[in-house]
Design an enzyme around this catalytic site. Sequence first.
Site, PDB file in Angstrom:
ATOM      1  N   ARG A  93     -29.215 -50.227  46.219  1.00  0.00           N
ATOM      2  CA  ARG A  93     -28.688 -48.861  46.048  1.00  0.00           C
ATOM      3  C   ARG A  93     -27.972 -48.736  44.705  1.00  0.00           C
ATOM      4  O   ARG A  93     -27.971 -47.671  44.089  1.00  0.00           O
ATOM      5  CB  ARG A  93     -27.783 -48.463  47.211  1.00  0.00           C
ATOM      6  CG  ARG A  93     -27.135 -47.089  47.038  1.00  0.00           C
ATOM      7  CD  ARG A  93     -26.662 -46.449  48.345  1.00  0.00           C
ATOM      8  NE  ARG A  93     -25.994 -47.388  49.206  1.00  0.00           N
ATOM      9  CZ  ARG A  93     -24.731 -47.812  49.060  1.00  0.00           C
ATOM     10  NH1 ARG A  93     -23.985 -47.341  48.085  1.00  0.00           N
ATOM     11  NH2 ARG A  93     -24.216 -48.689  49.886  1.00  0.00           N
TER      12      ARG A  93
ATOM     13  N   ASP B 132     -33.199 -27.515  35.558  1.00  0.00           N
ATOM     14  CA  ASP B 132     -34.223 -28.071  36.446  1.00  0.00           C
ATOM     15  C   ASP B 132     -35.570 -27.796  35.777  1.00  0.00           C
ATOM     16  O   ASP B 132     -35.979 -26.647  35.625  1.00  0.00           O
ATOM     17  CB  ASP B 132     -34.138 -27.390  37.817  1.00  0.00           C
ATOM     18  CG  ASP B 132     -35.204 -27.880  38.792  1.00  0.00           C
ATOM     19  OD1 ASP B 132     -36.260 -28.364  38.343  1.00  0.00           O
ATOM     20  OD2 ASP B 132     -34.997 -27.742  40.019  1.00  0.00           O
TER      21      ASP B 132
ATOM     22  N   TYR C  70     -34.916 -22.543  43.202  1.00  0.00           N
ATOM     23  CA  TYR C  70     -35.509 -23.289  44.312  1.00  0.00           C
ATOM     24  C   TYR C  70     -34.649 -23.143  45.579  1.00  0.00           C
ATOM     25  O   TYR C  70     -33.419 -23.250  45.507  1.00  0.00           O
ATOM     26  CB  TYR C  70     -35.646 -24.759  43.918  1.00  0.00           C
ATOM     27  CG  TYR C  70     -36.260 -25.589  45.008  1.00  0.00           C
ATOM     28  CD1 TYR C  70     -37.615 -25.470  45.318  1.00  0.00           C
ATOM     29  CD2 TYR C  70     -35.480 -26.466  45.748  1.00  0.00           C
ATOM     30  CE1 TYR C  70     -38.167 -26.212  46.343  1.00  0.00           C
ATOM     31  CE2 TYR C  70     -36.036 -27.219  46.771  1.00  0.00           C
ATOM     32  CZ  TYR C  70     -37.382 -27.085  47.065  1.00  0.00           C
ATOM     33  OH  TYR C  70     -37.928 -27.818  48.075  1.00  0.00           O
TER      34      TYR C  70
ATOM     35  N   LYS D 139     -43.299 -33.526  42.276  1.00  0.00           N
ATOM     36  CA  LYS D 139     -44.275 -32.561  41.773  1.00  0.00           C
ATOM     37  C   LYS D 139     -45.084 -33.205  40.647  1.00  0.00           C
ATOM     38  O   LYS D 139     -45.738 -34.191  40.870  1.00  0.00           O
ATOM     39  CB  LYS D 139     -43.540 -31.281  41.356  1.00  0.00           C
ATOM     40  CG  LYS D 139     -42.463 -30.823  42.355  1.00  0.00           C
ATOM     41  CD  LYS D 139     -43.012 -30.377  43.691  1.00  0.00           C
ATOM     42  CE  LYS D 139     -41.959 -30.185  44.782  1.00  0.00           C
ATOM     43  NZ  LYS D 139     -40.830 -29.334  44.487  1.00  0.00           N
TER      44      LYS D 139
HETATM   45  C1  PLP Z   1     -39.504 -29.120  44.950  1.00  0.00           C
HETATM   46  C2  PLP Z   1     -38.419 -28.693  44.056  1.00  0.00           C
HETATM   47  C3  PLP Z   1     -37.127 -29.212  44.179  1.00  0.00           C
HETATM   48  C4  PLP Z   1     -36.743 -30.174  45.262  1.00  0.00           C
HETATM   49  O1  PLP Z   1     -37.375 -31.387  45.150  1.00  0.00           O
HETATM   50  P1  PLP Z   1     -37.661 -32.381  46.400  1.00  0.00           P
HETATM   51  O2  PLP Z   1     -38.303 -33.536  45.757  1.00  0.00           O
HETATM   52  O3  PLP Z   1     -38.521 -31.636  47.363  1.00  0.00           O
HETATM   53  O4  PLP Z   1     -36.327 -32.694  46.994  1.00  0.00           O
HETATM   54  C5  PLP Z   1     -36.173 -28.796  43.270  1.00  0.00           C
HETATM   55  N1  PLP Z   1     -36.452 -27.892  42.310  1.00  0.00           N
HETATM   56  C6  PLP Z   1     -37.671 -27.365  42.168  1.00  0.00           C
HETATM   57  C7  PLP Z   1     -37.922 -26.374  41.091  1.00  0.00           C
HETATM   58  C8  PLP Z   1     -38.702 -27.744  43.040  1.00  0.00           C
HETATM   59  O5  PLP Z   1     -39.915 -27.188  42.898  1.00  0.00           O
END
Ligand code: PLP
Length: 429
Positions: free
Chosen positions: A93, A218, A146, A243
């Site tokens: 961790r 983000d 999000y 993603k």
């Molecule tokens: C999917 C997504 C998240 C969250 O990510 P996870 O891996 O599902 O926790 C955050 N921001 C955006 C823009 C996303 O598309």
Amino acid sequence: MKKVFKGIEDKRESGDVWFDELKRKRTDGPAISTKRYVEFNESTKSVHAGQYDDPNTNALGTPIFQCSTFYLNESSYNAIEEGRGRDEMIYTRYGNPSQWSVQEKLSALENAESSIVFSSGMAAISSTLLAVLDKGSHIVSSRDIYGGTYNFLYEDLDRFGMSVTFTSPTNIEEIEAAIQDNTKVLYFEALTNPLLKMAPIEEIVSLGKKYNLRVIIDNTFLTPYNVKPLNLGVDLVVNSATKYLNGHSDLIGGTVSGSRKLIDRIWPQMLKNGGSMDPHACFMLERSLKTFALRMRTHNANALELATYLEDHPKIKKVNYPGLASYNQHELAKKQLKGKNSGMISFEIEGGDAKAHSLLKTLKLPKEATSLGGVESLISLPYNTSQASLTKEQQKEIGINDGLIRLSVGIEDIEDLITDFEQAIEQIF
Ligand SMILES: *Cc1c(COP(=O)(O)O)cnc(C)c1O
């Protein structure tokens, strides 16, 4: 009244100076390979940066260090005593060579001093925000954000004595007007879901400088291939690695990148919240990242061709895509993306949500599923997925009209994708 930031003397007054004056000598962060390939381009970095070739076996490629703990020795005991646990092999961790290796690759791609990988995008986002906010802090963020992040900001900050104001992600005057005395962070998405509104990153960074705020972006929808927010002056960039970074729809993960100083501050928060990335997931992510630039080039090129095709189709009312001249922030897109693009498209079809549903059922290639950034095209309707918690009126207010479809364009052959859309639209009308 909010105060314009004049310099370090302002901070001395408020006692908020110790962090900037920390003199501890820092390296770029834990690494077992020091090769960043900074002088190379995106594909070369994707393939080589951070990779660790084990000298004991001569194995080519980073091994999977699938262990929860490590033998203690003089160096790890010293590290524990001096609070340098992040750089040592102690407990997974805290850190693990599989994490360090993929973190190095990410730092190379983001042009960052340091990065941390997390067990999900939400783990990265929540730990990052909790690390940089204090009790009483205020944050300015976007209404187009999000869902998981929105819920965290809206439902949980309050419990820590913090607050949030949601603004338009594109209107810099509205963002500035929302800044208060106690604002600490401006948090925006580089490209929003599902309407693909683009945050004016450099203007947001200027506001951050003017009021001494940290700017967090983000970058999940654009990825460091299309824009590098840190190069534009942003303090921290977060990504859902689930993603595009991983790109194969087979892993959940998250990242944060920035200066070593700030990332060192997020690390203890990660320890407390517990969202570290498992070594096997690190291996999967590092392996996937080797084709990152290669995949992104195809995502971008396919999306541009498909967006152009859809825009010309008489049954399609509107296409949102940064690469089209009709995109309402086209000038900003040209400047910010410097010829790069996006693999995401959203568009409105004639006949509203009913026809949109028929289209999803009739298409053969794009899979009807939420998420994005995978090698396979993924398609969904925002009204009953990502924006389902909003009323029809609220949806209309932010521009989610009847018949809006979100498409994550995959790396299939573009001829096949266009033929598929052609036959599906033909069939449903
Ligand atoms: C999917 C997504 C998240 C969250 O990510 P996870 O891996 O599902 O926790 C955050 N921001 C955006 C823009 C996303 O598309």
